[in-house]
Every structure is written in C-alpha cells, then in structure tokens.
Design a protein around this motif. Structure first.
Motif, PDB file in Angstrom:
ATOM      1  N   ALA A  66      -2.280   5.843   1.330  1.00  0.00           N
ATOM      2  CA  ALA A  66      -2.371   5.691  -0.126  1.00  0.00           C
ATOM      3  C   ALA A  66      -3.684   6.266  -0.643  1.00  0.00           C
ATOM      4  N   GLY A  78      -3.626   7.897  -4.714  1.00  0.00           N
ATOM      5  CA  GLY A  78      -2.932   6.948  -5.587  1.00  0.00           C
ATOM      6  C   GLY A  78      -3.576   5.577  -5.613  1.00  0.00           C
ATOM      7  N   LEU A  79      -4.812   5.471  -5.081  1.00  0.00           N
ATOM      8  CA  LEU A  79      -5.389   4.144  -4.944  1.00  0.00           C
ATOM      9  C   LEU A  79      -6.791   4.090  -5.550  1.00  0.00           C
ATOM     10  N   ARG A  86      -3.661  10.117  -0.545  1.00  0.00           N
ATOM     11  CA  ARG A  86      -2.769  10.680  -1.563  1.00  0.00           C
ATOM     12  C   ARG A  86      -3.375  10.567  -2.953  1.00  0.00           C
ATOM     13  N   PHE A 123       0.837  -1.212   0.000  1.00  0.00           N
ATOM     14  CA  PHE A 123       0.000   0.000   0.000  1.00  0.00           C
ATOM     15  C   PHE A 123       0.868   1.257   0.000  1.00  0.00           C
ATOM     16  N   VAL A 124       1.890   1.253   0.859  1.00  0.00           N
ATOM     17  CA  VAL A 124       2.756   2.433   0.932  1.00  0.00           C
ATOM     18  C   VAL A 124       3.474   2.647  -0.398  1.00  0.00           C
ATOM     19  N   THR A 181      -6.499  -1.274  -5.464  1.00  0.00           N
ATOM     20  CA  THR A 181      -6.645  -1.917  -4.154  1.00  0.00           C
ATOM     21  C   THR A 181      -6.771  -3.428  -4.329  1.00  0.00           C
ATOM     22  N   LYS A 233       2.408   1.837  -3.251  1.00  0.00           N
ATOM     23  CA  LYS A 233       1.406   2.317  -4.220  1.00  0.00           C
ATOM     24  C   LYS A 233       1.295   3.846  -4.127  1.00  0.00           C
ATOM     25  N   GLY A 234       1.534   4.382  -2.945  1.00  0.00           N
ATOM     26  CA  GLY A 234       1.463   5.836  -2.765  1.00  0.00           C
ATOM     27  C   GLY A 234       2.708   6.543  -3.281  1.00  0.00           C
TER      28      GLY A 234
END
Lengths: 442, 164
Positions: A266, A271-272, A269, A72-73, A277, A75-76
C-alpha cells in the motif's frame, strides 16, 4: 442440564432484545456458573482470571494482524484490479462479468477474512460494471452476495480463527483445510452463473473480448498481492521450507508477514497517508476488541454449559438411544440451517459451538473437518432468507434493488452451496487432505 | 462532553494503534531474523501477548462509547415501532456497564496478588502486575463509559452530539 437449557434460552432472549452478544453470554454464563457452583467469589474469580489470561493469548494476535492485512491491501485499491483481471479473462463469456465477480471475490477473500467486507467491497466495484452491460439485477446482486460468502472460508478467515480459539483447534490447519472447499465454492458459483444465463440468456450478455496484451497489463496490477498470498499461505503450509528461503510460519507469524507485506504494498503504491494508516490501525484495533469481547463472553458461557453438564447429557442421550453419528451430524446441520435463517454468522457460531463441539468430538468426528462444515453452513446462512446478511449489506450499498430480487437470483448459488456441503459430508478428505500434508502443523 | 470524549478516544486509540504497528513490525523482524540468520527475537512471544492485551483493552472503552459491540438487530423495527428505541438502548448500556463492576473489582485482587508474588514475564522479566493493572483500569473505564453513555442516552442525548 436444565440449567444449561434455561441459560441458552436466556441468552437467545437477551440477544434478540438487542443486548450485545458478548454481554448477554457473559451475564448468563456468570449467573449460571454461580447458580450451579453455589460460589459467588469463585465465579467472579473465574471470570476475571479468564479476562486477564485470555487477553494475553498468543493465538489471539492472529486476529488483528490478518484484519490489518486485509485493510492495508484494500487501501491500495486491489479490489478494482482483481475485478479487472478476472474481467479480462472471463468478461467475453455470456454471464462473464458475473463469473469475473465470483473469481474476484475469491481473490479478495484470500486477503480478507470477512464475508461482509468482501460483499460490500466487491459490490462497489462490480455492480456499476454489470449495470453498464445491462446485466439483470437478480444475477449481478446474487453473484456478489454469494461470492462474498467465500470471505470466511478461503484463508485467512476471522470466523475460522474464532472457531480455532474457542475449541483449541489448530488455526493453521483450519486455514489450510478451507482452501479446497473454497475452490469448490468458486467452481460451484461459476456453474450457478452459467445455469442462470442458460435459463435466461438476457440476464448476462457477453462483453467484449480482451486482447492478451490487455490481460497481461491487468495482471501487472495484482501480481504483488498474489505473491503476498502465496507467501503467507505457502509459509503456513510449510511449502516454502526449502532451499534457499526456509520459510515456515505459525499463524501469528504468517499474519504478521502478511500485514507487513500489505503495508509495504500500500505504501509503495502511494495509496497510504499517515492519516490513512492511522485509520486502518484504528479500525483493526476496534474490530479486535469487539471480537475479543464476544470470545470472552462465549468462553464464560461455555464454562457454565460444561459445569451444568449439557455436553455430557447430550452424549449420554445419543449413546442411550443408539443414534448413529451421521444422524446426529445431520440434525446439527439442520439446526444450523434453521438458526442461520434468523441469526448472523458470528452469533450463531458463538452460541452453538460450545454445545455441539464436545458432542461431535465424542462421536469421533475430526475438529478441523467440523470447523469447515460449520463455516460452510454459516456461508449458506449468509444468503438464506429472511436474514441473509450479505443480501442486506448489498442492498445497503446498491440501494435501488429489492431484497426479493436478490433472494430470487441467489437460489442457484444456494443450491450449489448445498451440493458443496453434501460433498464435504460425504468426502471429509476434501477438507482434511491438505492439513494432513502440512509439514509444520500447529 | 463531546470534546472530552473525543480527546480521550484519540489518546486511547493512539496507544492501541502504536502498539498494533509495533506488533506488526516486531513479528516481521522476528521472522526475518529467524529465517536469515537463525536468530529470532527471544522476547517476541511475550511481547506479542502483552501487545494483544494493550490493543484490546485500550480499544474497549472507545468501542463501548461508540456503542459498536456486536449485536443482533432482528427486533429493532419492533422496538422502534413501540417508541422504545432510545430508552431501551440506554437501559442496555447501563446494564452492560453495571455488570462489569464485579469482574473489574475482582481483577484488582488478582493484580495485587500478582504483585505480591512478584510474578515476572519469562524473558524480559517485566512484572506482570503492570499489565494486570492496565487491564483492571481499562475495565473500570469501560464500565464508566457504558454507564455515562446509558445516562446520556436516557436523559441528555443532545450532549452526545458535537457542539454547534
């Protein structure tokens, strides 16, 4: 004991013949257990019961949740921002971009538990930048390959979780024990970069100096992730169990908080997406299933090895010949370094820990300390020729670099790893001091 | 064949992903409730254990179908040079599938035993044989997937590609 040695050779053979390690260990473990016990139904019952019970192991939940946190991090877009921050503070030194790579790898390792993922991710971010400033390929690739190894030592670490589950050692204590050796690793690699540019100043020219305004602006991008790391590790250590928060986590809870926090970061930000997801959750589930399979295989093999009496036979041999514990430990480390030249980290750990762990415990060594030593040796294997996996991952991502170039550049980093290993062997407190201070040991 | 595999994979992965998301959210809520009002979710430990089993066993057939189990590729070059890469990969997949028969068959006995004894989880009192059956069915499915994969690699590799 003979059965166990034949079994070990059979697993090695099957693994080299491309049988998945989980199935190779499971098959040999099953047949070996049957041969030694003489009971087929009992053997199959042991295997089935192990599969059913182990899949419901509370400790196993740490794996998907920490993998999820890292993905997840990532992905951000945190890897780029971590690199920018390190670069803003270090880029103006000679070799500064390579040093920034090491520090960014250390930061990324604090949210990601895999060395290969750390090396692959950071190579995409750091390599173009170092090429822009005419860094020699040997220094730039070596700093990424070596920095990437930090992923399995600085918590969270998938390898430490596997070791913890395999040996029933506290995962929380293992994580905390990895912090100081991880920091020593970063320092050692920084020294290796300075040594490389001292020998060849053209390998890493200095970049422009960032202003304090630029540095603070760069820090704004990573503060949330740094906060998340301190929340997770602080909660695990028991350092947050104070007024007014009273937070203390078991490893599963720390992983759950980390994953949820990373998901929120994420999401906020932007970005998800829903699809993104789903992809992250899917990748995590598949990783969990593959790690679970190898764990089950290793457990079945371990049951056979124990039944065949290999650990007892090894302990008896050590006692009979009156071999001092430090000689045994040195031999084990030598075996790890040799095996590390041909095996990748997880396979090596799974094959050797069931055999060496009981022996090492019998000699009175600490299980947490041994776990950290094993991981540090495994880190060394990741950059040791001819199989050093991080080097090949890097070659896969970067493409136009010769393997020999990377291995040549990696030598000073490898030497620093040996120094760190020696320090850890001579001063066990480097790994054991922090766990001994934990207010909530699991 | 390819589309059928894709659909089955999507269903299984959706189950695994939903369970993983549930596990993550539940752990957060549990810690939050415990820290803020000292009222943790009593069922959290057993739900965690059940979730892990569902995530692992729903993913296992997909992982096996994709041939993504962790393996060592040290001798890949030699096997490829001998022209045995495809045949060898098929044989390995068949062997891995076949060896799952015994544990899967025995798991049926254990699941039935758990049903007969009326075993329940500690807090929510859910019969444990539901999960045992799920694990058994997924182990059988993994076995079938590995055997079909092996046969396809050996005899009909084109069926493993998307239809043009």
């Amino acid at each position: 004991m003979t059965e166990a040695i034949v079994g070990f050779a059979a697993v090695l053979g099957l693994v080299l013949l491309r049988m998945p390690i989980a199935f190779a260990m499971g098959l040999v473990g099953m047949l070996g257990y049957w041969f030694v016990s003489g009971r087929f139904t009992g053997t199959i019952s042991m295997v089935s019961k192990l599969v059913i019970d182990a899949s419901q192991d509370y400790g196993l939940s740490v794996v998907p949740l920490f993998v999820l946190m890292g993905l997840f991090v990532n992905k951000g877009g945190i890897s780029r921002e971590l690199y920018q921050v390190s670069n803003a503070f270090l880029g103006h030194f000679r070799g500064g971009l390579a040093m920034a790579t090491i520090v960014a790898c250390g930061g990324f390792a604090a949210i990601c538990g895999s060395s290969l993922a750390t090396a692959a991710t950071m190579s995409k971010v750091a390599m173009p930048e170092m090429r822009k400033f005419n860094y020699h390929d040997s220094l730039s690739t070596a700093s990424i390959a070596a920095g990437g190894t930090l992923g399995i030592l600085i918590p969270p670490s998938v390898i430490l979780v596997i070791y913890g589950l395999l040996t029933e050692t506290s995962i929380g204590q293992l994580f905390i024990a990895g912090i100081i050796p991880g920091l020593i690793g970063i320092l050692g690699y920084l020294v290796a970069v300075r040594y490389s540019v001292w020998r060849n100043p053209e390998a890493g020219p200095a970049g422009p100096r960032a202003t304090w305004g630029q540095r603070l602006a760069a820090l704004r991008g990573v503060w949330a992730v740094l906060l998340l790391f301190f929340l997770v590790i602080g909660g695990l250590y028991g350092a947050l169990n104070v007024w007014p928060v009273y937070l203390r986590f078991s490893p599963t809870e720390a992983a759950g908080m980390g994953a949820f926090g990373a998901f929120m970061i994420a999401l906020l930000r932007g970005g998800l997406s829903f699809k993104g997801t789903f992809e992250v959750l899917k990748e995590t589930s598949l990783t969990t299933a593959s790690l679970f399979s190898v764990l089950i295989g290793a457990w079945i093999f371990s049951n056979f090895v124990n039944l065949a009496g290999l650990p007892e036979a090894l302990s008896a041999a050590v006692t009979a010949y009156d071999v001092p514990p430090w000689v045994v430990m040195s031999m084990i480390i030598m075996i790890y370094i040799v095996l590390g030249c041909v095996f990748e980290s997880l396979s090596m750990l799974l094959l050797t820990v069931p055999i060496f762990f009981p022996l090492v415990m019998g000699l009175g060594f600490d299980p947490v300390w041994f776990g950290i030593v094993v991981v540090v040796v495994t880190e060394i294997s990741l950059i040791t020729p001819p199989v050093g996996l991080n080097v090949f991952i890097l070659k896969g991502v970067v493409g136009d670099v010769k393997t020999s170039t990377v291995f040549r550049g990696v030598t000073p980093f490898w030497m620093m790893d040996i120094v760190r290993l020696a320090l850890l062997l001579l001063i066990p407190a480097l790994a054991l001091y922090l766990p001994s201070q934990m207010s909530y040991a699991h | 064949m390819y589309r059928l595999a894709q659909s089955l994979s999507f269903i299984l992965m959706s189950v695994a992903c939903a369970t993983l998301f549930f596990l993550m959210t539940m752990t957060f809520i549990d810690v939050f409730l415990r820290s803020s009002i000292n009222a943790p979710l009593g069922a959290a430990p057993e739900l965690t254990r059940m979730s892990v089993a569902i995530i692992v066993f729903a993913s296992l057939p997909v992982l096996s179908g994709r041939g993504e189990h962790i393996s060592v590729d040290l001798l890949d070059g030699v096997i490829a040079k001998l022209g045995l890469a495809r045949i060898w990969s098929g044989i390995i997949s068949l062997a891995c599938g076949a060896m799952l028969w015994w544990p899967a068959e025995r798991a049926i006995v254990l699941a039935q035993r758990s049903r007969k004894y009326g075993d329940l989880t500690e807090f929510l009192e859910i019969p444990t044989f539901y999960l045992s059956w799920f694990i058994t069915i997924m182990t059988f499915l993994t076995m079938v997937v590995l055997i079909i994969r092996g046969l396809l690699i050996l005899f009909a590799p084109r069926l493993m590609e998307p239809a043009k």
